[in-house]
Scaffold this motif. Structure first.
Motif, PDB file in Angstrom:
ATOM      1  N   PHE A  32       0.746  -1.058  -0.176  1.00  0.00           N
ATOM      2  CA  PHE A  32      -0.070  -0.035  -0.105  1.00  0.00           C
ATOM      3  C   PHE A  32       0.866   1.261  -0.064  1.00  0.00           C
ATOM      4  O   PHE A  32       0.265   2.428  -0.112  1.00  0.00           O
ATOM      5  N   GLU A  63      -6.933   7.049   1.106  1.00  0.00           N
ATOM      6  CA  GLU A  63      -7.561   5.557   0.553  1.00  0.00           C
ATOM      7  C   GLU A  63      -6.854   4.806   0.676  1.00  0.00           C
ATOM      8  O   GLU A  63      -6.987   3.529   1.093  1.00  0.00           O
ATOM      9  N   GLN A  64      -5.358   4.714   0.464  1.00  0.00           N
ATOM     10  CA  GLN A  64      -4.391   3.611   0.606  1.00  0.00           C
ATOM     11  C   GLN A  64      -4.266   3.509   2.165  1.00  0.00           C
ATOM     12  O   GLN A  64      -4.157   2.304   2.200  1.00  0.00           O
ATOM     13  N   LEU A  66      -6.454   3.868   4.478  1.00  0.00           N
ATOM     14  CA  LEU A  66      -7.589   2.954   4.889  1.00  0.00           C
ATOM     15  C   LEU A  66      -7.591   1.525   4.414  1.00  0.00           C
ATOM     16  O   LEU A  66      -7.902   0.657   5.045  1.00  0.00           O
ATOM     17  N   ALA A  67      -6.960   1.370   3.176  1.00  0.00           N
ATOM     18  CA  ALA A  67      -7.284  -0.007   2.630  1.00  0.00           C
ATOM     19  C   ALA A  67      -6.064  -1.009   3.133  1.00  0.00           C
ATOM     20  O   ALA A  67      -6.258  -2.129   3.556  1.00  0.00           O
ATOM     21  N   CYS A  68      -4.937  -0.250   3.719  1.00  0.00           N
ATOM     22  CA  CYS A  68      -3.933  -1.059   4.296  1.00  0.00           C
ATOM     23  C   CYS A  68      -4.750  -1.409   5.630  1.00  0.00           C
ATOM     24  O   CYS A  68      -4.333  -2.626   6.132  1.00  0.00           O
ATOM     25  N   TYR A  69      -5.192  -0.456   6.420  1.00  0.00           N
ATOM     26  CA  TYR A  69      -5.624  -0.898   7.678  1.00  0.00           C
ATOM     27  C   TYR A  69      -6.695  -2.035   7.545  1.00  0.00           C
ATOM     28  O   TYR A  69      -6.637  -2.828   8.542  1.00  0.00           O
ATOM     29  N   ARG A  70      -7.696  -2.064   6.690  1.00  0.00           N
ATOM     30  CA  ARG A  70      -8.758  -2.922   6.523  1.00  0.00           C
ATOM     31  C   ARG A  70      -8.349  -4.173   5.849  1.00  0.00           C
ATOM     32  O   ARG A  70      -8.861  -5.132   5.545  1.00  0.00           O
ATOM     33  N   SER A  71      -7.065  -4.036   5.234  1.00  0.00           N
ATOM     34  CA  SER A  71      -6.641  -5.257   4.326  1.00  0.00           C
ATOM     35  C   SER A  71      -6.592  -6.722   5.259  1.00  0.00           C
ATOM     36  O   SER A  71      -6.355  -6.512   6.563  1.00  0.00           O
ATOM     37  N   ASP A  72      -6.700  -7.906   4.576  1.00  0.00           N
ATOM     38  CA  ASP A  72      -6.825  -9.052   5.183  1.00  0.00           C
ATOM     39  C   ASP A  72      -5.344  -9.075   5.839  1.00  0.00           C
ATOM     40  O   ASP A  72      -5.191  -9.751   6.813  1.00  0.00           O
ATOM     41  N   GLN A  75      -5.185  -7.067   9.185  1.00  0.00           N
ATOM     42  CA  GLN A  75      -6.138  -7.688   9.962  1.00  0.00           C
ATOM     43  C   GLN A  75      -5.586  -8.981  10.638  1.00  0.00           C
ATOM     44  O   GLN A  75      -5.890  -9.236  11.882  1.00  0.00           O
TER      45      GLN A  75
END
Length: 98
Positions: A32, A63-64, A66-72, A75
């Motif tokens: 990310f 956006e990147q 947030l996408a990183c935090y929410r990534s599998d 997590q």
């Protein structure tokens, strides 16, 4: 385009287990474009309530971040940190250094 940031304050309670989390975080951020700007170092708490460690991670966009935090991938490593440290994390949009 505005950058995205993770701002974290962390109290480490189990350094060995937190080390397991730390060993995985760089590879989790890399896809990310996440880069550590602050990861420890000297500090002086001048106001308010803080934790032991201050961490700042920069991404090319909000956006990147947030996408990183929410990534599998991210997590999947949270339980390592959760069992080893107390953390306050916020994802923010900002202008970044010029």
């Amino acid at each position: 385009m505005a950058k995205g940031y993770w701002i974290a304050q962390v109290d480490v309670e189990d350094t060995e287990r937190y080390g397991e989390y730390s060993a995985l975080i760089d590879a989790t951020l890399a896809p990310f474009g996440g880069r550590f700007l602050v990861r420890g170092g000297r500090r002086e708490d001048v106001e308010g309530v803080t934790r032991q460690r201050a961490i700042l991670i920069e991404f090319d966009s909000y956006e990147q971040a947030l996408a990183c935090y929410r990534s599998d991938a991210y997590q999947a490593i949270i339980p390592l940190r959760a069992g080893a440290a107390m953390a306050d994390i916020v994802v923010v949009e900002g202008e970044g250094a010029r």
